[in-house]
Design an enzyme around this catalytic site. Structure first.
Site, PDB file in Angstrom:
ATOM      1  N   HIS A 106      27.663  30.193  55.305  1.00  0.00           N
ATOM      2  CA  HIS A 106      28.753  30.949  54.673  1.00  0.00           C
ATOM      3  C   HIS A 106      28.100  31.949  53.700  1.00  0.00           C
ATOM      4  O   HIS A 106      27.032  31.676  53.148  1.00  0.00           O
ATOM      5  CB  HIS A 106      29.642  30.067  53.795  1.00  0.00           C
ATOM      6  CG  HIS A 106      30.306  28.906  54.454  1.00  0.00           C
ATOM      7  ND1 HIS A 106      29.678  27.716  54.668  1.00  0.00           N
ATOM      8  CD2 HIS A 106      31.583  28.735  54.872  1.00  0.00           C
ATOM      9  CE1 HIS A 106      30.531  26.863  55.217  1.00  0.00           C
ATOM     10  NE2 HIS A 106      31.690  27.451  55.353  1.00  0.00           N
TER      11      HIS A 106
ATOM     12  N   ASP B 167      26.967  30.244  50.582  1.00  0.00           N
ATOM     13  CA  ASP B 167      25.838  29.302  50.679  1.00  0.00           C
ATOM     14  C   ASP B 167      24.544  30.013  50.324  1.00  0.00           C
ATOM     15  O   ASP B 167      23.665  29.440  49.703  1.00  0.00           O
ATOM     16  CB  ASP B 167      25.659  28.772  52.115  1.00  0.00           C
ATOM     17  CG  ASP B 167      26.875  28.069  52.638  1.00  0.00           C
ATOM     18  OD1 ASP B 167      27.631  27.502  51.828  1.00  0.00           O
ATOM     19  OD2 ASP B 167      27.071  28.083  53.877  1.00  0.00           O
TER      20      ASP B 167
HETATM   21  C1  XLS Z   1      34.975  21.887  56.849  1.00  0.00           C
HETATM   22  C2  XLS Z   1      34.420  22.706  57.914  1.00  0.00           C
HETATM   23  C3  XLS Z   1      33.481  23.815  57.462  1.00  0.00           C
HETATM   24  C4  XLS Z   1      33.335  24.856  58.524  1.00  0.00           C
HETATM   25  C5  XLS Z   1      32.755  26.142  58.074  1.00  0.00           C
HETATM   26  O1  XLS Z   1      35.544  20.841  57.053  1.00  0.00           O
HETATM   27  O2  XLS Z   1      33.811  21.873  58.849  1.00  0.00           O
HETATM   28  O3  XLS Z   1      32.254  23.273  57.077  1.00  0.00           O
HETATM   29  O4  XLS Z   1      32.560  24.387  59.581  1.00  0.00           O
HETATM   30  O5  XLS Z   1      33.543  26.769  57.137  1.00  0.00           O
END
Ligand code: XLS
Ligand code: NI
Ligand code: NI
Length: 445
Positions: A109, A112
Site C-alpha cells: 500500500h 506501507d
Molecule cells: C485486509 C485486507 C488487506 C488487503 C489490501 O483484510 O486483506 O490487507 O489485502 O488492502
C-alpha cells in the site's frame, strides 16, 4: 550455518542461510521441502504457477500490537520513527528478505512504503521518493511488483469510508491516493492494482444512505478505469471481497456480490477478483467456493493467502498450512486456466509471540511449501483424470439429445414439455458418490 549471500543488502538476516529446495526428507527448517522453483509441474515451472509474493504491510510494518498491549515485534532495523528516512532505509531490508527467500514478487500500500507528510503534496512527494528507491532495488534484485494499492482505511479521515464516505472531500482525497498509486504502480511495472474495500461499508442504517454510497463507489471505480486508460496502465484491476471487519457490513461482501456490483456499473470487463482465504470464511464460504465462483465467471485474478481459525470469527491472517485445501484450490485454479497476472500474496502475519526474525522465514517457508505441496497433489489429480472424468460423466446428459438442445438454447418450455410428457418421467440420477470421491481425493494426498 553457511552465510547466505556474499552481496547481501543488509546484515540483519546473516544468521539465516539462503532458503533453497532440499526435498521432502530434509530436516533443515530453513529449506523448502516441496517448493522447487524451476521444477516443471504439468509443463510449467512451480514458480510460474505460484508467483509468490511477500506483503509489505504484515511482514514489515506489522508490530503485532493488539487491544491488550503494544507491539512485540521489535525489529533491529527500525529506529522507532515513521519518517521518510526510515522508510527509505527499510526498503533495503525488505528486498534483502525477499531475495533470501527466493521469492519473486512483493505487494504494498502507499502508506506501507512512505509516511504521510505535513500536507498532501508532501505526502505525494514522500511516496515518489520511496518509489524511486524501490525501482532501483527491483532492478538490482530482479524482484517484481505483483500489485500496488492505496491504504484508504487507517487514517481517521477514512473512519466513515473512503469513496463511500458521506464527505465529498474524502472522496476527492481518495481520488488523489488512487491516482498517485496507479502512477507509482505503472512506474514500478506492477502487474495488477488491488482495491480492498477497507471501511467501504456501514455500521448502522440509522445514519447510512446505502444507495448513494454504492453509486459513489461505482463512480470511483469508473474514474480509476478511465485514469488507467489515460496513462496506459495495462495491469489488471482486482477487487478483494471481504464480508465484514472493519465495518459490520462491507459492500464487497463476497465474490458473487462483487460480480453483481461490477455488472450493475458495467465494469465487469475491467476487473477480476483477489480472493483471500480468511475473507471467504468470514463470508460463511469455503475458500474453494469463492475460487469456483471466480473461475466459473472468468474472473479469478489473484489470491491473498492466509488462514483463519475455526474457533475465531475474525481475520486472524495466519500463514496457510492446510495443503489439502490448497490442493483442491489448485485443481480449481488450474482447470480455470491458472492465475494470469495474479499470484499468491502471503497476506499473513506471524503471531504476536513469534518475535524473532527467524519466524519471518519459518512463516513464509511454511506458507510457500503448503501451496507447493498442494500443487504437487493437484497435478496427480489432474493427470489421473478420474475426478474430472467423474464430473464430466455426471453432466453427460447435456452432451447429447435434449440436454445438448438445452445448452444450445434451441428449446423452450413447450418443446421440453412435449419431450418429457412422451417419456412420462425423468430418467433416474446416478449416485453423486460424495464419500467415494472424498476417499479418492485422500488417495492423492
Ligand atoms: C485486509 C485486507 C488487506 C488487503 C489490501 O483484510 O486483506 O490487507 O489485502 O488492502
Ligand atoms: Ni488481503
Ligand atoms: Ni484480510
Amino acid at each position: 550455518m553457511p552465510k547466505a549471500t556474499a552481496n547481501a543488502l543488509t546484515p540483519y538476516f546473516d544468521a539465516i542461510p539462503a532458503i533453497k529446495y532440499e526435498g521432502p526428507d530434509s530436516d533443515n527448517p530453513f529449506a523448502y521441502r516441496y517448493f522447487n522453483p524451476n521444477e516443471k509441474i504439468l509443463g510449467k515451472a512451480m514458480k510460474d504457477w505460484m508467483r509468490n509474493a511477500v506483503c509489505y504491510w504484515h511482514t514489515f510494518r506489522g508490530t503485532a500490537l493488539d487491544i491488550f498491549g503494544p507491539g512485540t515485534l521489535v525489529r533491529p532495523w527500525e529506529d522507532g520513527t515513521n519518517s521518510l528516512d526510515m522508510a527509505i532505509k527499510r526498503t533495503d531490508v525488505v528486498f534483502d528478505f525477499i531475495s533470501r527467500l527466493g521469492v519473486e514478487y512483493y505487494c504494498f500500500h502507499d502508506r506501507d512504503v512512505a509516511p504521510e507528510g505535513a500536507d498532501l503534496s508532501e505526502t505525494n512527494a514522500n511516496l515518489w521518493a520511496v518509489a524511486e528507491k524501490l525501482k532501483k532495488l527491483q532492478k538490482a534484485t530482479g524482484t517484481k511488483l505483483l500489485w500496488g494499492t492505496a491504504n484508504m482505511f487507517s487514517h481517521s479521515r477514512f473512519s466513515q469510508g473512503a469513496a463511500t464516505s458521506p464527505n465529498a472531500d474524502v472522496f476527492a482525497y481518495c481520488a488523489n491516493s488512487v491516482k498517485e498509486m496507479l502512477d507509482v504502480t505503472k512506474y514500478l511495472a506492477g502487474e495488477n492494482y488491488v482495491f480492498w474495500g477497507g471501511r467501504e461499508g456501514y455500521n448502522t442504517l440509522l445514519n447510512t444512505d446505502m444507495g448513494r454510497e454504492t453509486e459513489h463507489a461505482g463512480a470511483f471505480f469508473r474514474m480509476a478505469v478511465d485514469y488507467a486508460k489515460k496513462i496506459g496502465f495495462r495491469g489488471q484491476f482486482l477487487i478483494e471481497p471481504k464480508a465484514c471487519e472493519p465495518t459490520k457490513h462491507q459492500y464487497d461482501f463476497d465474490s458473487a456480490t462483487v460480480l453483481g456490483t461490477l455488472r450493475k456499473f458495467g465494469l465487469e470487463k475491467h476487473f477480476k477478483l483477489n480472493i483471500e482465504q480468511n475473507h471467504a470464511t468470514l463470508a460463511g464460504h469455503d475458500f474453494c467456493h469463492e475460487l469456483a465462483v471466480c473461475t466459473s465467471n472468468g474472473a479469478l485474478g489473484s489470491i491473498d493467502s492466509n488462514r483463519g481459525d475455526v474457533m475465531n470469527g475474525w481475520d486472524t491472517d495466519q500463514f496457510p498450512n492446510d495443503y489439502r485445501e490448497c490442493a483442491q484450490a489448485w485443481h480449481i485454479i488450474i482447470n480455470g486456466g491458472g492465475f494470469g497476472s495474479g499470484g499468491l500474496n502471503y497476506d499473513s502475519k506471524v503471531r504476536r509471540d513469534s518475535y524473532d526474525v527467524a519466524d519471518m522465514f519459518h512463516a513464509h517457508i511454511c506458507g510457500i511449501d503448503t501451496w507447493a505441496r498442494g500443487l504437487r497433489i493437484a497435478a496427480k489429480i489432474i493427470k489421473d483424470k478420474q475426478l474430472d472424468r467423474f464430473v464430466a460423466k455426471r453432466y453427460s446428459s447435456y452432451d447429447k439429445g435434449i440436454g445438448k438442445e438445452i445448452e444450445a438454447g434451441r428449446v423452450n418450455f413447450e418443446k421440453l414439455q412435449k419431450y418429457i410428457l412422451a417419456k412420462g418421467e425423468a430418467a433416474p440420477n446416478a449416485s453423486a458418490r460424495q464419500e467415494y470421491l472424498e476417499n479418492l481425493f485422500n488417495k492423492y494426498c
